[in-house]
Design an enzyme around this catalytic site. Structure first.
Site, mmCIF file in Angstrom:
data_model
loop_
_atom_site.group_PDB
_atom_site.id
_atom_site.type_symbol
_atom_site.label_atom_id
_atom_site.label_comp_id
_atom_site.label_asym_id
_atom_site.label_seq_id
_atom_site.Cartn_x
_atom_site.Cartn_y
_atom_site.Cartn_z
ATOM 1 C CG ASP A 112 -2.009 -1.022 1.174
ATOM 2 O OD1 ASP A 112 -2.372 -1.417 0.055
ATOM 3 O OD2 ASP A 112 -2.498 -1.427 2.237
ATOM 4 C CG ASP A 144 -6.822 -1.598 -1.357
ATOM 5 O OD1 ASP A 144 -7.074 -2.814 -1.497
ATOM 6 O OD2 ASP A 144 -5.907 -1.170 -0.632
#
Length: 198
Positions: free
Chosen positions: A157, A171
């Site tokens: 991330d 995401d």
């Protein structure tokens, strides 16, 4: 799986409202060709999925090579930064103790979408499912190939808005696909292309 297919519906059930001639066998006895519109929607689904997947994969490779282990990059002052982290949990850092379960869920989502693709006759639904498929594949790739091990890998991330969880492009694709599905459902548009009103 059966429940998901029931919700999606089938082109055959939608075709019940169409003229019978559309499914009729030609006079020469040859089989009627598959509706090209359905093939285009399936192609659109997989094009969107591949684009979402490649963008996610490329961004993660760049982040790991150039940003991991270094100071975050400020994009918009304190409001948005790029900050590389490894997330063993679900989207937005939730459920770190259930990595294998999230891996299985992502794999199941991919299988369901691929199975239902043949019943898809709506371009907006093709885009929505393509985003879900590309995002699920992106994070599943991390689960399988990144440390600490197969099916337990931590997802990369790096998008870090202020006062919010860190996330990635996979995401984002999943969330956008989900929002689009909710909008389509409220508008009464089914994946097989029919429109219903409650």
């Amino acid at each position: 799986m059966a429940e998901a297919e029931r919700i999606i519906g089938t082109p055959d059930s939608a075709g019940a409202e169409e003229p019978a001639a559309s499914d009729a066998t030609p006079a020469d006895g040859t089989a009627a060709p598959e509706r090209p519109r359905g093939r285009r929607r399936i192609l659109a689904l997989f094009v969107v999925a591949v684009l979402a997947y490649l963008l996610d994969l490329g961004s993660k490779m760049l982040v790991v090579a150039e940003l991991e282990g270094r100071e975050p990059i400020r994009v918009i002052g304190d409001w948005l930064r790029f900050d590389a982290i490894r997330n063993p949990g679900a989207a937005f850092g939730m459920g770190e103790a259930f990595t294998i379960i999230f891996t299985c869920i992502a794999a199941a989502v991919i299988v369901v979408i691929i199975r239902l693709a043949r019943k898809l006759y709506s371009l907006p639904w093709a885009i929505a499912l393509g985003l879900l498929l590309g995002g699920a594949l992106g994070n599943l790739t991390d689960r399988i190939f990144r440390s600490p091990g197969v099916f337990e890998g931590a997802v990369v991330d790096f998008i870090a808005p202020a006062h919010f969880a860190v996330f990635n492009l996979a995401d984002s694709a999943i969330v956008c696909g989900g929002i689009l599905i909710v909008i389509l459902s409220f508008r009464g548009l089914d994946p097989d292309g029919t429109v219903h009103k409650d």
